[in-house]
Design a protein around this motif. Sequence first.
Motif, PDB file in Angstrom:
ATOM      1  N   ASP A  11     -46.272  23.049 -16.003  1.00  0.00           N
ATOM      2  CA  ASP A  11     -46.848  22.087 -15.074  1.00  0.00           C
ATOM      3  C   ASP A  11     -46.489  22.473 -13.637  1.00  0.00           C
ATOM      4  O   ASP A  11     -45.585  23.279 -13.397  1.00  0.00           O
ATOM      5  CB  ASP A  11     -46.352  20.673 -15.369  1.00  0.00           C
ATOM      6  CG  ASP A  11     -46.924  20.138 -16.673  1.00  0.00           C
ATOM      7  OD1 ASP A  11     -48.013  20.585 -17.051  1.00  0.00           O
ATOM      8  OD2 ASP A  11     -46.273  19.295 -17.310  1.00  0.00           O
ATOM      9  N   TYR A  12     -47.199  21.847 -12.707  1.00  0.00           N
ATOM     10  CA  TYR A  12     -46.996  22.150 -11.284  1.00  0.00           C
ATOM     11  C   TYR A  12     -46.660  20.876 -10.522  1.00  0.00           C
ATOM     12  O   TYR A  12     -47.357  19.857 -10.655  1.00  0.00           O
ATOM     13  CB  TYR A  12     -48.257  22.784 -10.702  1.00  0.00           C
ATOM     14  CG  TYR A  12     -48.194  23.041  -9.209  1.00  0.00           C
ATOM     15  CD1 TYR A  12     -47.345  24.009  -8.686  1.00  0.00           C
ATOM     16  CD2 TYR A  12     -49.006  22.316  -8.325  1.00  0.00           C
ATOM     17  CE1 TYR A  12     -47.279  24.246  -7.313  1.00  0.00           C
ATOM     18  CE2 TYR A  12     -48.956  22.550  -6.967  1.00  0.00           C
ATOM     19  CZ  TYR A  12     -48.098  23.511  -6.462  1.00  0.00           C
ATOM     20  OH  TYR A  12     -48.038  23.744  -5.113  1.00  0.00           O
ATOM     21  N   ASP A  13     -45.591  20.896  -9.742  1.00  0.00           N
ATOM     22  CA  ASP A  13     -45.173  19.775  -8.915  1.00  0.00           C
ATOM     23  C   ASP A  13     -45.689  20.038  -7.488  1.00  0.00           C
ATOM     24  O   ASP A  13     -45.160  20.882  -6.757  1.00  0.00           O
ATOM     25  CB  ASP A  13     -43.646  19.664  -8.916  1.00  0.00           C
ATOM     26  CG  ASP A  13     -43.158  18.419  -8.185  1.00  0.00           C
ATOM     27  OD1 ASP A  13     -43.941  17.867  -7.375  1.00  0.00           O
ATOM     28  OD2 ASP A  13     -42.008  17.998  -8.427  1.00  0.00           O
ATOM     29  N   SER A  14     -46.746  19.313  -7.109  1.00  0.00           N
ATOM     30  CA  SER A  14     -47.373  19.564  -5.806  1.00  0.00           C
ATOM     31  C   SER A  14     -46.471  19.142  -4.642  1.00  0.00           C
ATOM     32  O   SER A  14     -46.572  19.706  -3.534  1.00  0.00           O
ATOM     33  CB  SER A  14     -48.714  18.821  -5.718  1.00  0.00           C
ATOM     34  OG  SER A  14     -48.537  17.429  -5.924  1.00  0.00           O
ATOM     35  N   HIS A  15     -45.600  18.161  -4.873  1.00  0.00           N
ATOM     36  CA  HIS A  15     -44.722  17.703  -3.796  1.00  0.00           C
ATOM     37  C   HIS A  15     -43.685  18.776  -3.444  1.00  0.00           C
ATOM     38  O   HIS A  15     -43.376  18.992  -2.266  1.00  0.00           O
ATOM     39  CB  HIS A  15     -44.020  16.402  -4.196  1.00  0.00           C
ATOM     40  CG  HIS A  15     -44.966  15.252  -4.366  1.00  0.00           C
ATOM     41  ND1 HIS A  15     -45.632  14.671  -3.316  1.00  0.00           N
ATOM     42  CD2 HIS A  15     -45.386  14.595  -5.483  1.00  0.00           C
ATOM     43  CE1 HIS A  15     -46.402  13.684  -3.765  1.00  0.00           C
ATOM     44  NE2 HIS A  15     -46.269  13.628  -5.085  1.00  0.00           N
ATOM     45  N   ARG A  16     -43.145  19.425  -4.449  1.00  0.00           N
ATOM     46  CA  ARG A  16     -42.122  20.453  -4.210  1.00  0.00           C
ATOM     47  C   ARG A  16     -42.705  21.863  -4.172  1.00  0.00           C
ATOM     48  O   ARG A  16     -41.985  22.826  -3.906  1.00  0.00           O
ATOM     49  CB  ARG A  16     -41.037  20.387  -5.302  1.00  0.00           C
ATOM     50  CG  ARG A  16     -40.217  19.107  -5.285  1.00  0.00           C
ATOM     51  CD  ARG A  16     -39.110  19.196  -6.323  1.00  0.00           C
ATOM     52  NE  ARG A  16     -38.194  18.072  -6.243  1.00  0.00           N
ATOM     53  CZ  ARG A  16     -38.341  16.912  -6.882  1.00  0.00           C
ATOM     54  NH1 ARG A  16     -39.426  16.734  -7.639  1.00  0.00           N
ATOM     55  NH2 ARG A  16     -37.469  15.946  -6.748  1.00  0.00           N
ATOM     56  N   ASP A  17     -43.996  21.980  -4.469  1.00  0.00           N
ATOM     57  CA  ASP A  17     -44.636  23.293  -4.547  1.00  0.00           C
ATOM     58  C   ASP A  17     -43.845  24.212  -5.480  1.00  0.00           C
ATOM     59  O   ASP A  17     -43.496  25.343  -5.142  1.00  0.00           O
ATOM     60  CB  ASP A  17     -44.749  23.932  -3.157  1.00  0.00           C
ATOM     61  CG  ASP A  17     -45.533  25.263  -3.215  1.00  0.00           C
ATOM     62  OD1 ASP A  17     -46.382  25.402  -4.124  1.00  0.00           O
ATOM     63  OD2 ASP A  17     -45.276  26.147  -2.377  1.00  0.00           O
TER      64      ASP A  17
ATOM     65  N   LEU B 137     -38.665  26.096 -12.340  1.00  0.00           N
ATOM     66  CA  LEU B 137     -38.831  27.524 -12.078  1.00  0.00           C
ATOM     67  C   LEU B 137     -38.871  27.750 -10.574  1.00  0.00           C
ATOM     68  O   LEU B 137     -39.343  26.904  -9.815  1.00  0.00           O
ATOM     69  CB  LEU B 137     -40.121  28.049 -12.712  1.00  0.00           C
ATOM     70  CG  LEU B 137     -40.279  27.798 -14.228  1.00  0.00           C
ATOM     71  CD1 LEU B 137     -41.650  28.257 -14.694  1.00  0.00           C
ATOM     72  CD2 LEU B 137     -39.188  28.495 -15.008  1.00  0.00           C
ATOM     73  N   GLY B 138     -38.404  28.887 -10.148  1.00  0.00           N
ATOM     74  CA  GLY B 138     -38.379  29.179  -8.709  1.00  0.00           C
ATOM     75  C   GLY B 138     -39.654  29.822  -8.222  1.00  0.00           C
ATOM     76  O   GLY B 138     -39.602  30.783  -7.449  1.00  0.00           O
ATOM     77  N   HIS B 139     -40.797  29.317  -8.663  1.00  0.00           N
ATOM     78  CA  HIS B 139     -42.074  29.912  -8.284  1.00  0.00           C
ATOM     79  C   HIS B 139     -43.000  28.832  -7.755  1.00  0.00           C
ATOM     80  O   HIS B 139     -43.151  27.766  -8.360  1.00  0.00           O
ATOM     81  CB  HIS B 139     -42.730  30.610  -9.479  1.00  0.00           C
ATOM     82  CG  HIS B 139     -41.853  31.635 -10.133  1.00  0.00           C
ATOM     83  ND1 HIS B 139     -41.542  32.843  -9.528  1.00  0.00           N
ATOM     84  CD2 HIS B 139     -41.206  31.636 -11.327  1.00  0.00           C
ATOM     85  CE1 HIS B 139     -40.750  33.533 -10.328  1.00  0.00           C
ATOM     86  NE2 HIS B 139     -40.531  32.822 -11.423  1.00  0.00           N
ATOM     87  N   GLY B 140     -43.641  29.114  -6.644  1.00  0.00           N
ATOM     88  CA  GLY B 140     -44.598  28.198  -6.065  1.00  0.00           C
ATOM     89  C   GLY B 140     -46.013  28.535  -6.472  1.00  0.00           C
ATOM     90  O   GLY B 140     -46.249  29.386  -7.342  1.00  0.00           O
ATOM     91  N   ALA B 141     -46.980  27.856  -5.808  1.00  0.00           N
ATOM     92  CA  ALA B 141     -48.389  28.039  -6.162  1.00  0.00           C
ATOM     93  C   ALA B 141     -48.833  29.488  -5.984  1.00  0.00           C
ATOM     94  O   ALA B 141     -49.710  29.975  -6.718  1.00  0.00           O
ATOM     95  CB  ALA B 141     -49.253  27.113  -5.310  1.00  0.00           C
ATOM     96  N   ALA B 142     -48.248  30.199  -5.025  1.00  0.00           N
ATOM     97  CA  ALA B 142     -48.644  31.590  -4.774  1.00  0.00           C
ATOM     98  C   ALA B 142     -48.123  32.540  -5.837  1.00  0.00           C
ATOM     99  O   ALA B 142     -48.570  33.690  -5.921  1.00  0.00           O
ATOM    100  CB  ALA B 142     -48.155  32.026  -3.388  1.00  0.00           C
ATOM    101  N   ASP B 143     -47.177  32.077  -6.651  1.00  0.00           N
ATOM    102  CA  ASP B 143     -46.566  32.951  -7.675  1.00  0.00           C
ATOM    103  C   ASP B 143     -46.933  32.509  -9.089  1.00  0.00           C
ATOM    104  O   ASP B 143     -46.105  32.518  -9.987  1.00  0.00           O
ATOM    105  CB  ASP B 143     -45.045  32.945  -7.518  1.00  0.00           C
ATOM    106  CG  ASP B 143     -44.598  33.504  -6.182  1.00  0.00           C
ATOM    107  OD1 ASP B 143     -45.295  34.409  -5.689  1.00  0.00           O
ATOM    108  OD2 ASP B 143     -43.582  33.038  -5.646  1.00  0.00           O
ATOM    109  N   ARG B 144     -48.180  32.087  -9.270  1.00  0.00           N
ATOM    110  CA  ARG B 144     -48.586  31.593 -10.600  1.00  0.00           C
ATOM    111  C   ARG B 144     -48.403  32.645 -11.702  1.00  0.00           C
ATOM    112  O   ARG B 144     -47.899  32.316 -12.778  1.00  0.00           O
ATOM    113  CB  ARG B 144     -50.034  31.114 -10.567  1.00  0.00           C
ATOM    114  CG  ARG B 144     -50.521  30.592 -11.917  1.00  0.00           C
ATOM    115  CD  ARG B 144     -51.918  30.003 -11.840  1.00  0.00           C
ATOM    116  NE  ARG B 144     -52.375  29.592 -13.153  1.00  0.00           N
ATOM    117  CZ  ARG B 144     -52.039  28.471 -13.760  1.00  0.00           C
ATOM    118  NH1 ARG B 144     -51.207  27.625 -13.166  1.00  0.00           N
ATOM    119  NH2 ARG B 144     -52.503  28.178 -14.962  1.00  0.00           N
ATOM    120  N   PRO B 145     -48.766  33.924 -11.489  1.00  0.00           N
ATOM    121  CA  PRO B 145     -48.540  34.917 -12.567  1.00  0.00           C
ATOM    122  C   PRO B 145     -47.071  35.011 -12.974  1.00  0.00           C
ATOM    123  O   PRO B 145     -46.754  35.124 -14.164  1.00  0.00           O
ATOM    124  CB  PRO B 145     -49.044  36.222 -11.955  1.00  0.00           C
ATOM    125  CG  PRO B 145     -50.048  35.798 -10.944  1.00  0.00           C
ATOM    126  CD  PRO B 145     -49.506  34.532 -10.361  1.00  0.00           C
TER     127      PRO B 145
END
Length: 440
Positions: free
Chosen positions: A11-17, A35-43
């Motif tokens: 899942d993705y937390d939009s508030h914390r990116d 996980l230490g990955h934001g939207a730009a690091d989806r792979p």
Amino acid sequence: MAPPRRGPSLDYDSHRDRYYIRDYDDAGKRIKVRLGHGAADRPAAQKAFALYVLEKERVEAEKARVAPDAEDPANQDPRLVSIPTCLAYYLQRQREGSSNATLAAYHAEHLLRFWGARMLSQIKGQTCRDYVAARTAERWIPPGGKGPGRPISEQTAGRELQTLGAAVGLWHREFTLTSRPVITLPEKGKAHPDWLTEAEYGRLLRVVQCWRWVASDLATREPVWERAPENPFVAHWRASVGEAYVEDDHLERFLEIGFYTGTRSGAILDLRWQRHRVDGHVDIPGLTIHRAGPEAPVSRKRQPRCRIHDRLLPRLIEWRKADAARTVTDGEGRPGPITHVVHERGVPIQRVDKAFGRAALLAGLDRRDIDGVMRIGNPDPADDMGLPTPHILRHTRATLMLQAGLAPREVGEYLGMSTKMVEEVYGHHHVEYQTRAAAA
């Protein structure tokens, strides 16, 4: 109340990116693995999620693994070995190298409801009979089915007890029980396999070829057929898939292979055009159907190779030529050859039971030609044989071969049955192969 148990999800937390893994612990409590990955690091997040799932599966497999100590004397005493432990050990070994693992697990599910709190020493004639009585008091309702269902037969309970016996036998071979329990099976029922006449099969084949049975000749009582753009069978198929419908001959191929070779349904659906390590393949130049590959899992169901029937050979050549001229795209959009003989728009098929049942009804197979007996719809449901299933093609090939005068040994070698089974199941119904003996 604890949330329902289900597998992990990314899942993705939009508030914390930040991506995180949502999962549940052994108590059913929801947990988050950040996980230490934001939207730009989806792979990268997807890769971390895949590693998490693999590790969780490994840990769960280790927890479920049954590894009794071969030196522990308790493993030799049937009073100290529980039936659940014995079954779990058997299922573990089945999963490691047998194609019967799914069926064994299904049997174990029912066995444990009755035997779950018992030890091996409590397996006696009376407890086995009690199990059969308990199981036959239950009813089977197919997934998604309605109504009361049908009662469980003694033969079904007997097959489940055979699985229990196999589990006890494996434990005895590994740990040498001081006394081996004996499984008492219910008496064998009389064999009465249903089969199709060539006329019945001809009607079934015409239905799947998009012919419509419009009338019957009053003098000969033969069906009158007309070619139509679609019949009720095809209409139901078209309605179920909508815009994805494409005219396909997968059921026709299944019928022809099953009728002329008597091969089991699963092996037909696994047949490939090229040699494979596990699945069977069709060798047209060698006039041979290999029902299983050289590295196929060990199974009680024998799958010997067989010669291609003379009437089936031209159909296989026709289908091979058609498939060679087509390609199919994989999940990543890459084109490739059609691999399986029986396929729907190039994709392998898992089951054909529902389609087979619809076609059987449209072909008038609710009544048997040989004796006029109704297969379904009798006043007493206990008299119903049931509508034909794909396995009837195997019974049909065995019966027709015996009627043609082949010896039971030849029939068994062709179909992968023992001579004893051929004689017990089919021989006392069809004695045409004894013609020479009767005339001697």
